[in-house]
Design an enzyme around this catalytic site. Structure first.
Site, mmCIF file in Angstrom:
data_model
loop_
_atom_site.group_PDB
_atom_site.id
_atom_site.type_symbol
_atom_site.label_atom_id
_atom_site.label_comp_id
_atom_site.label_asym_id
_atom_site.label_seq_id
_atom_site.Cartn_x
_atom_site.Cartn_y
_atom_site.Cartn_z
ATOM 1 N N ASP A 1 34.769 67.696 -5.161
ATOM 2 C CA ASP A 1 35.770 66.544 -6.066
ATOM 3 C C ASP A 1 37.191 66.677 -5.780
ATOM 4 O OD1 ASP A 1 34.996 65.246 -8.962
ATOM 5 O OD2 ASP A 1 36.968 65.512 -9.067
ATOM 6 N N ASN B 1 26.836 63.949 -16.163
ATOM 7 C CA ASN B 1 27.565 63.188 -17.653
ATOM 8 C C ASN B 1 26.624 61.706 -17.538
ATOM 9 O OD1 ASN B 1 29.368 65.198 -17.863
ATOM 10 N ND2 ASN B 1 30.482 64.342 -16.118
ATOM 11 N N VAL C 1 32.395 57.138 -12.982
ATOM 12 C CA VAL C 1 31.716 56.563 -11.926
ATOM 13 C C VAL C 1 29.844 56.072 -12.425
ATOM 14 C CG1 VAL C 1 31.765 57.302 -9.107
ATOM 15 C CG2 VAL C 1 33.400 57.933 -10.170
ATOM 16 N N HIS D 1 25.981 61.682 -10.376
ATOM 17 C CA HIS D 1 26.239 62.329 -9.413
ATOM 18 C C HIS D 1 26.093 64.127 -10.768
ATOM 19 C CE1 HIS D 1 28.739 59.757 -11.374
ATOM 20 N NE2 HIS D 1 30.132 61.843 -11.610
ATOM 21 N N ILE D 2 25.638 65.297 -9.757
ATOM 22 C CA ILE D 2 25.490 66.392 -10.088
ATOM 23 C C ILE D 2 26.659 67.093 -9.590
ATOM 24 C CG2 ILE D 2 23.851 68.313 -10.277
ATOM 25 C CD1 ILE D 2 22.159 67.199 -9.147
ATOM 26 N N HIS D 3 27.488 67.680 -11.031
ATOM 27 C CA HIS D 3 28.799 68.444 -10.638
ATOM 28 C C HIS D 3 27.992 69.653 -10.228
ATOM 29 C CE1 HIS D 3 31.934 65.663 -12.609
ATOM 30 N NE2 HIS D 3 30.939 64.669 -12.650
HETATM 31 P P1 5GP Z 1 32.410 61.791 -13.753
HETATM 32 O O1 5GP Z 1 33.252 61.741 -14.651
HETATM 33 O O2 5GP Z 1 31.569 60.041 -13.892
HETATM 34 O O3 5GP Z 1 30.806 62.810 -14.346
HETATM 35 O O4 5GP Z 1 32.588 62.032 -12.631
HETATM 36 C C1 5GP Z 1 33.171 61.629 -11.437
HETATM 37 C C2 5GP Z 1 33.827 62.314 -10.845
HETATM 38 O O5 5GP Z 1 34.452 61.829 -9.280
HETATM 39 C C3 5GP Z 1 35.573 63.000 -11.392
HETATM 40 O O6 5GP Z 1 35.003 64.227 -11.086
HETATM 41 C C4 5GP Z 1 36.487 62.438 -9.970
HETATM 42 O O7 5GP Z 1 37.192 62.798 -9.801
HETATM 43 C C5 5GP Z 1 35.213 62.858 -8.470
HETATM 44 N N1 5GP Z 1 36.172 61.741 -7.682
HETATM 45 C C6 5GP Z 1 36.416 59.835 -8.368
HETATM 46 N N2 5GP Z 1 36.844 59.190 -7.120
HETATM 47 C C7 5GP Z 1 36.962 60.094 -6.378
HETATM 48 C C8 5GP Z 1 36.535 60.180 -4.421
HETATM 49 O O8 5GP Z 1 37.207 58.979 -4.466
HETATM 50 N N3 5GP Z 1 36.546 61.082 -3.733
HETATM 51 C C9 5GP Z 1 36.349 62.036 -4.529
HETATM 52 N N4 5GP Z 1 35.827 63.607 -3.936
HETATM 53 N N5 5GP Z 1 35.636 62.524 -5.374
HETATM 54 C C10 5GP Z 1 36.145 61.544 -6.939
#
Ligand code: 5GP
Length: 112
Positions: free
Chosen positions: A28, A85, A94, A98-100
């Site tokens: 991330d 999320n 995004v 995606h799975i964190h």
């Molecule tokens: P969400 O908040 O949608 O669950 O998680 C999206 C994640 O994508 C966030 O933790 C954010 O930091 C990560 N993220 C957004 N844009 C990019 C990117 O261009 N590259 C990487 N490696 N992570 C990203």
């Protein structure tokens, strides 16, 4: 294309730590823990709420791979957390499933 599709196509750089034919994992860009990677299908599934029955096998493969990824990143023994999320209150940003995977420190519960 979503930003994660562009990473999958190598149009945007990312630190990829694991890859299979139809999904991959990368660090991330704004890590919330010492280990914070995103496990992402290469084709854009628009979030967990947009997943379809036909996505079940791929989602299952992604989940089954998580212990292997956690071991590879050195957080299996200490423990790690998986997070998906959905929506504003959860902080989804995004629109590509995606799975964190977070670990490397004690993670509070309940989450903030
Ligand atoms: P969400 O908040 O949608 O669950 O998680 C999206 C994640 O994508 C966030 O933790 C954010 O930091 C990560 N993220 C957004 N844009 C990019 C990117 O261009 N590259 C990487 N490696 N992570 C990203």
């Amino acid at each position: 294309m979503t930003i994660f599709e562009k990473i999958a196509a190598r149009e945007i750089p990312a630190d990829i730590v694991y890859e299979e034919e139809d999904f991959f994992a990368f660090k991330d860009i704004t890590p919330q823990a010492p280990v914070h990677v995103l496990i992402v299908p290469k084709r854009a599934i628009p979030g967990i709420s947009g997943s379809q029955p036909g996505d079940a096998e791929l989602l299952g493969k992604m989940l089954v791979a998580t212990p292997k990824i956690a071991r590879q990143l050195g957080v299996f023994e200490g423990g790690y957390r998986l997070v998906i999320n959905h929506g504003k209150d959860a902080g989804e940003t995004v629109p590509h499933l995606h799975i964190h995977l977070l670990g490397g420190r004690a993670l509070g519960w309940p989450p903030g």
